[in-house]
Write an enzyme that holds these catalytic residues in place. Structure first.
Site, PDB file in Angstrom:
ATOM      1  N   HIS A 220      90.115  13.364   0.660  1.00  0.00           N
ATOM      2  CA  HIS A 220      89.891  12.825  -0.670  1.00  0.00           C
ATOM      3  C   HIS A 220      90.559  13.757  -1.680  1.00  0.00           C
ATOM      4  O   HIS A 220      90.357  14.969  -1.637  1.00  0.00           O
ATOM      5  CB  HIS A 220      88.377  12.737  -0.893  1.00  0.00           C
ATOM      6  N   TYR A 254      87.218   9.950 -11.079  1.00  0.00           N
ATOM      7  CA  TYR A 254      86.128  10.629 -11.774  1.00  0.00           C
ATOM      8  C   TYR A 254      86.623  11.959 -12.320  1.00  0.00           C
ATOM      9  O   TYR A 254      87.648  12.504 -11.861  1.00  0.00           O
ATOM     10  CB  TYR A 254      84.906  10.810 -10.865  1.00  0.00           C
ATOM     11  N   ASP A 547      57.907  -5.095  11.815  1.00  0.00           N
ATOM     12  CA  ASP A 547      57.008  -6.175  12.223  1.00  0.00           C
ATOM     13  C   ASP A 547      57.701  -6.926  13.345  1.00  0.00           C
ATOM     14  O   ASP A 547      58.918  -7.125  13.326  1.00  0.00           O
ATOM     15  CB  ASP A 547      56.621  -7.092  11.064  1.00  0.00           C
TER      16      ASP A 547
END
Length: 822
Positions: A220, A254, A547
């Protein structure tokens, strides 16, 4: 001498050091941390991570991990709380940020939607012409990961933890099915518990015990600019920051202040997978900030467009240059989540891998709770290392899906959005017919699952007005069709056939099969063959771990419908332990999903259809509700179970995969005169919510008890000892309950995870939602305070707007069970 287990943690990065610290805080002091690099700079992902922490996530669990990480790092003096700012430059992103504000309110994060002017005031370096709005969280900020590691090492060392740097793990010793030690280049370290926190080296450690670790190391890009004029002289520290951390997700970028420079991270480049065998091998003495295994050479050709976009987004960068950059390695998994939990085959071997700095302390806390208390306070079902199906563990699948997650990390993704590839990995025997009928497929667990059938669009003109749903907004209309209304209508008024093949099922066989299920579940499964039991799997604290539906097919043979591979691993491990402890009560658990298939045939005309293809007695006397028997359908051997997840008369019809297509054709042809249609998951979900049936993982998890979830009827506290029995018997009055909501305007369809407001305050969140075709209004289930009762008014926040709703009595359809029991 310590009376606590001997724990060996592999890896002294941000996860391993946090885990050692969390363990000693809980009184476990016999902890050794092994690190192949030097402690001052181990050389893994932690050593180069830029440390941006955004807490808000669509996942409640991941948000909780991030929030705890912030709280802990702040307490250590290792967090710069400058806030987090996400900027919308497109209308689609602005809609996504509105949804993100909803997640924040649901999960307890203080997040705010800002207009364009407010965004620019928060971050003056932005180009105001590009900004449409933003999302701001004041408590987000910068994790000082490398500093935190050193603080944690110092603190836990004082508490007795032993750190062994420059020690490479070469093997995991084990005996009698559990770990006994770790072999290293510096000798063997005895261990009762081993936790791999090795990051992108995790697959190599997992391989030592045969445990798949499906992650892919990917590079990255991260760059540092030269000095930015507006930042020169602003900070004393070279890594100082006061502006919020910044996301430009529409361009996969970013940013963070770094003294007088800007650090830029990019997900906009091509995926760059890394083979561990190709990584440089440094002597520990050679490792430095610029020279470490996880920091690869920068590839400037991958940053050309991103640099141009960054200069457009932050005009001040026109006076700066790219001063330096590198390609740092991070871990990506097939679904983007971390890998947490114990090996199903080797007791005492745990992993905590694919964990980023953002979630590091939270994950470490959860793993420490697993080890010390036997369960995490935070639901881990989306992080369980055993959650993937076998087909999802192949190198090809991991490589393709992990790279796709890298590409889509900042994309606006719909909750129902399926993978584009790989597809058609697992198809039921009915797939050919489903394609011919125009099925629109979504994907889950590798299975192709029809959402609706375009062939049923021919009935839209016949659809009664009261069954028509209102026009949806663009977001809730995605991956949806009005044809679902036809399929719900036909199920309630005629008959429909549902492909239930992808639902996981296992065969539990052996003289100890009943004993195992009686001990693990809340139901009494020791009834005569032919009985079907709905029950729960609890943890020791009474949390609902699953369940299941258990059918007793013979004296020593059961079939259980379960919720996924995590259940397979849990049941199999328990079966192995029981078989080893008492060979006379041996039991085998076998996943039979791929070898079998299932059609749910449901509706008031279901008996009429079966009468044409079977001579067996399927009346109420011949096969009672929640009973099973083997029948013959058109010459095929079929196991019929009298139960229904949509609340209508009918059966789950099971046969072997090789006979499945014939079964489909027989039923489809026989049902033509009775108005039969194939129906998909959209109608299925609507009908099950109208009937009040819960979906594990959405409506309840280990964080909830049976009483809270409205499932106390499934817990037979008088049957004898079972896992979680004491906690279930001692359960206090719930502080919260799962409630049924109906939307007052009859038109606003929500999708799930939205906050629910009581008297103007966010007090809960939606778990599942759909338009209720039978009742003519949207339906949602939500966790709310226990004092919120039937008839109370609440509000659901959807896309920034408050939608009025009412707490309703459940089930909404057939409360007397007359339709279901026939």
């Amino acid at each position: 001498m310590s009376t606590t287990p001997r724990v060996v943690v592999i890896g002294a990065g941000i996860v391993g050091t946090n885990l050692a610290d969390e363990l000693v805080q809980r009184g476990w002091t016999d902890v050794t941390v092994l690190e192949q690099g030097p402690l001052a700079l181990p050389g893994g992902s932690t050593s180069h991570a830029p440390g941006l922490v955004y807490q808000t996530n669509p996942s409640r669990t991941m948000t909780h991990f991030a929030r705890y990480t912030v709280e802990k790092l702040v307490s250590l003096g290792c967090f710069t709380q400058v806030g987090g700012l996400e900027v919308a430059t497109t209308p689609e992103r602005l809609g996504e940020l509105k949804r993100k504000v909803g997640y924040a309110a649901s999960w307890g994060i203080d997040g705010h939607l800002l207009d364009a002017d407010e965004v620019v005031r928060q971050y003056p370096l932005l180009n105001p012409e590009m900004v449409l709005g933003g999302y701001h969280v004041p408590t987000d900020g910068l994790a000082l990961a490398a500093k935190a590691v050193q603080v944690l090492i110092e603190r836990s060392t004082r508490a007795g933890v032993v750190f062994r740097p420059e020690t490479t793990v070469t093997g995991i010793e084990r005996a009698n099915g559990r770990v006994t030690g770790v072999t290293t280049t510096q000798g063997t370290v005895p261990a009762d518990i081993v936790v791999s926190c090795a990051g992108f080296w995790g697959p190599a450690i997992g391989e030592m015990v045969g445990m798949p670790c499906p992650l892919l190391p990917l590079a990255h890009q991260y760059v540092f600019t030269s000095a930015v004029p507006e930042l020169v002289g602003k900070h004393d520290a070279s890594n100082g920051a006061t502006l919020p951390i910044l996301r430009h997700q529409d361009a996969d970028l970013y940013y963070r202040e770094w003294g007088d420079r800007i650090g830029i991270g990019s997900y906009a480049h091509r995926p760059i997978p890394v083979d561990l065998a190709d990584l440089p091998r440094y002597d520990p003495s050679e490792i430095s900030h610029d020279r470490m295994p996880s920091r690869l050479d920068f590839t400037p050709e991958d940053f050309t467009e991103q640099w141009a976009e960054s200069r457009r987004f932050l005009p001040s960068l026109k006076h700066a240059e790219v001063a330096e950059g590198f390609n740092g390695i991070f871990s990506f998994t097939p679904d983007g989540g971390p890998l947490i939990g114990e090996s199903p085959d080797v007791a005492g071997f745990y992993v905590a891998e694919a964990v980023w700095v953002t979630h590091s302390s939270g994950v470490a806390k959860a793993v420490a709770e697993l080890l010390v208390d036997g369960r995490s306070e935070t639901d881990l079902h989306g992080c369980e290392a055993t959650r993937f199906e076998e087909v999802q563990l192949t190198p090809e699948y991991v490589e393709e899906t992990a790279q796709r997650n890298f590409v889509e990390i900042y994309d606006v993704l719909h909750p129902l959005q399926p993978k584009e590839s790989p597809r058609n990995l697992r198809v039921s025997p009915f797939f050919l017919r489903q394609q011919e009928l125009g099925a629109f497929f979504l994907e889950g667990g590798g299975w192709e699952r029809p959402q609706w059938y375009e062939a049923n669009a021919r009935f839209l003109d016949e659809l009664p007005e009261q069954w028509r749903e209102p026009e949806r907004d663009p977001w809730s209309a995605m991956f949806h069709s009005p044809v679902a209304a036809v399929e719900a209508w036909k199920t309630r008024t005629a008959v429909a056939m549902y492909d239930m093949t992808p639902l996981k099922r296992v065969e539990i066989e052996g003289p100890g099969a009943g004993l195992l299920l009686q001990r693990l579940s809340t139901g009494n499964v020791l009834r005569k063959p032919g009985a079907v039991t709905y029950c729960l799997l609890l943890d020791e604290q009474g949390g609902i771990r699953s369940d299941i539906t258990v059918a007793r097919l013979g004296d020593e043979l059961y079939q259980a419908g379960i919720n996924g591979h995590v259940d397979v691993a849990y049941l199999s491990a328990a079966a192995d332990r029981q078989s080893a402890e008492d060979p006379a009560s041996w039991v085998r658990v076998r996943d039979i999903t791929a070898q079998t298939c299932c059609i749910g045939l449901w509706g008031p005309r279901a008996r009429d259809v079966m009468a044409k293809v079977s001579r067996d007695d399927l009346s109420n006397e011949g096969l009672k509700y929640f009973r099973t028997k083997q029948i013959c359908v058109g010459g095929l051997t079929v196991t019929a179970m009298r139960l229904s997840y949509v609340g209508e008369l009918g059966w789950e019809l099971y046969t072997t995969a090789d006979q499945g297509l014939r079964l489909w054709d027989l039923l489809h042809e026989a049902g033509q005169e009775f108005g039969i249609v194939p129906a998909g998951r959209a109608a299925f979900n609507s009908l099950r919510l109208e009937k009040g049936y819960r979906s594990w993982g959405s409506d309840m998890t280990t964080e909830h008890t049976a009483e809270e979830a409205g499932l106390a009827f499934a817990v037979k506290t008088d049957k004898g000892e079972f896992v979680g029995a004491a906690a279930a018997a001692a359960a206090a009055d719930p502080r919260r309950r799962l409630r049924c909501l109906t939307v007052d305007d009859g038109t606003s369809v929500v999708l799930g995870k939205e906050p629910v407001y009581v008297d103007g305050t966010a007090a809960g969140y939606v778990t599942s939602a759909a338009y209720g075709y039978t009742v003519g209004r949207p339906v949602a289930y939500a966790w709310l305070p226990a004092d919120v009762t039937e008839g109370d008014a609440v509000e659901i926040e959807y896309l920034g707007e408050r939608v009025a709703a009412t707490v309703s009595a459940e089930p909404l359809v057939d409360p007397g069970m007359a339709r279901l029991r026939g």
